[in-house]
Design an enzyme around this catalytic site. Structure first.
Site, PDB file in Angstrom:
ATOM      1  CE  LYS A 239      -4.460   0.775  -0.102  1.00  0.00           C
ATOM      2  NZ  LYS A 239      -5.389  -0.015  -0.924  1.00  0.00           N
ATOM      3  CG  ASP A 279      -6.911   3.107  -1.863  1.00  0.00           C
ATOM      4  OD1 ASP A 279      -7.255   3.878  -0.950  1.00  0.00           O
ATOM      5  OD2 ASP A 279      -7.098   1.877  -1.811  1.00  0.00           O
TER       6      ASP A 279
END
Length: 549
Positions: A239, A279
């Site tokens: 991430k 995202d």
């Protein structure tokens, strides 16, 4: 647009200078500054004791206290709030000693302007946050709780358990980029976290949000590991994030920030290393900038360095809506299993971003009646069903649901408690808790968001017979189609949309079936079963690869 509000305690006995500071701070509209004045140390300490102060602007020479004693007494009153010293030219030595003692910065009164003042406040708050709260994250705590519960039930090797509790590789950068129209360089904190390198390249999104922290990014990388393992994808979890409000940036500023992020982290990413994707706060355009920057660096085009990019640059058909579509597939399969006709069933969707909007769209296409929906601006309810296409048109025009005339406005906290067959939390973490789980009134919870349900709430929902499709299963459609995009890029192939959707559905329904079998065998809820199923794959890979050296 919601503007951030910062409360500044201005400790200064010179009224002329105080008015100057208020005027300089007043020029900012995002963030918005609220200035609280204190002309003596005693008044400053009294106000600090009440709380709610984000930063202190402190003059060391006050009527009731002078020199470093002023700083030490303020610091003793409040050890957490950042302090910036205001200094005249002849007091620079004192100001420097205060910085050595723990103040974040000092400003010279003779040369202050709006840009330097606001930048100093921003950096002081960022540094304080970085030191004190990076690993202190409710999301990381939840992710670790879920992992430890599943690891205990599965009997995971203690050595591997300790190894998987934190990410394997982390990089933090102070990221500079130029703002528009002014000679100012902004610096923000940025992250890239790789949780597990055992399974192949790492995979995970990149989010831009003002609340991003190392702990949050680490939690998301952990969930991505389990998500990929559950879907049998050849990836470990990763991430990335930048602590910035993208809505406050122009397109040019966003591009400069993204290209700088790519150049700072270029040693970590790559089609065979770590593949970012969109995202929260990022999109296909951001992925295109990353791809271009990376390609310019290596000297040739590398489409597979990112996924979720525009189709014309090698993006996959169906990637944009994949997470919401996958959630709808799993809801449809679960309804079939329990004998609930999705055609005519009622649904509530929390969140109307990319995931929530597409989840609502595909559920409505399957015949479900969307009786409640929300975004950050408002929650809407209509027991006869909300017209999703009209809501989407409103958001395209106004960027939010607020002002939409097609539903009754209700308190956002009440949305999750509406009576329905299907509840899809697709917004934020920690939404269904021990406090409100007894009032959840549905048959299926389908988690489009990451971490929307606490462990305590999980137990309470299971006791009431409510089926929870956990996040690492329910929102896995995005990473599955990202995998397809990566493969298509490596092989220079293009798959038709029908094939992509069919393959995604097969992978998701297979993962659901394995999770359900595991739940029956272990006598646990679906979340724990999904975690155990993922851990069995990751644990086996770690054992087989061994430890080097």
């Amino acid at each position: 647009m919601t503007h951030k509000r910062i409360t500044v305690l201005l400790v200064e006995d010179n009224p002329v200078y105080s008015r100057l500071i208020e005027k300089l701070l007043g020029r900012s509209d995002n963030p918005v500054f609220e200035t609280v004045l204190a002309s003596t140390l005693e008044r400053a300490l009294e106000r600090l004791a009440l709380g709610g102060i984000d930063v202190v602007l402190l003059d060391l020479m006050l009527p009731d206290s002078t020199a470093l004693d002023t700083f030490y007494r303020v610091r003793a009153q409040d050890m957490q709030t950042p302090i910036i010293i205001q200094s005249a030219m002849d007091d620079v030595g004192l100001a420097s000693k205060a910085v050595e003692g723990g103040a974040e910065d000092y400003l010279l009164k003779d040369g202050i302007n709006s840009a330097t003042l606001i930048r100093s406040i921003h950096y002081a708050m960022e540094r304080t946050h970085a030191r004190g709260a990076e690993w202190s994250s409710a999301m990381l705590h939840l992710a670790q709780q879920q992992f430890l519960k599943a690891a205990h039930i599965a009997g995971l090797d203690p050595n591997i358990r300790q190894r998987l509790l934190f990410p394997e590789r982390t990089q933090i950068a102070a990221l500079p980029f130029k703002r528009d129209g002014i000679d100012q360089v902004e610096t923000v904190f940025a992250y890239r976290v790789q949780h597990v390198l055992t399974m192949g390249p790492t995979k995970g999104g990149l989010r831009y949000h003002p609340d991003v922290s190392l702990g949050e990014v680490a939690a998301l990388s952990m969930w991505m590991t389990w998500k990929c393992a559950l879907a049998k994808l050849p990836f470990g979890g990763a991430k990335g994030g930048v602590r910035v409000d993208p809505a406050a940036l122009s397109k040019d500023e966003l591009e400069r920030l993204t290209r700088r992020y790519t150049s700072e982290f270029i040693g970590m990413i790559g089609p065979d290393k770590d593949i970012p994707a969109p995202d929260m706060g990022t999109d296909a355009q951001v992925m295109a900038w990353i791809m271009d920057t990376y390609s310019e660096h290596v000297g040739y085009s590398v489409p597979s360095v990112v996924t979720g990019k525009p189709v014309v640059l090698g993006g996959s058909l169906g990637r944009h809506e994949a997470t919401g579509r996958g959630l709808a597939y799993l809801v449809s399969e679960t309804c079939r299993q329990i004998g609930l006709d999705l055609n005519g069933a009622t649904a509530v969707v929390q969140g109307f971003g990319n995931v929530g909007m597409h989840a609502a769209t595909f559920l409505a296409e399957a015949g479900a009646k969307i009786v409640g929906i929300s975004d950050a601006s408002v929650a809407l309810h209509n027991p006869k069903g909300l017209p999703i296409d009209l809501l989407k048109n409103h958001v395209r025009q106004h960027r939010q649901l607020f002002g939409c005339p097609h539903g009754e406005i209700i308190p956002s906290r009440d949305l999750l408690e509406l009576h329905c067959d299907i509840l899809a939390p697709c917004a934020l973490q920690n939404q269904i808790t021990a406090e409100n789980s007894s009032r959840i009134n549905c048959r299926i919870v389908a988690e489009g968001a990451n971490g929307p349900t606490t462990l305590e709430a999980d137990d309470m929902l299971q006791a009431r017979g409510i089926i929870v499709l956990p996040d690492i299963l329910a929102n896995a459609g995005g990473v599955i189609v990202s995998y397809f995009e990566w493969v298509q890029g490596l092989q220079n192939l293009t798959w038709p949309l029908e094939e992509i959707n069919l393959r995604m559905r097969d992978i998701l329904t297979d993962a659901l079936a394995r999770t359900q079998r595991r739940a029956q065998a272990e006598k646990v809820d679906l979340r724990t079963a999904a975690m155990i199923e993922a851990l069995s794959r990751v644990g086996a890979a770690n054992h087989l690869r061994g430890l080097f050296p």
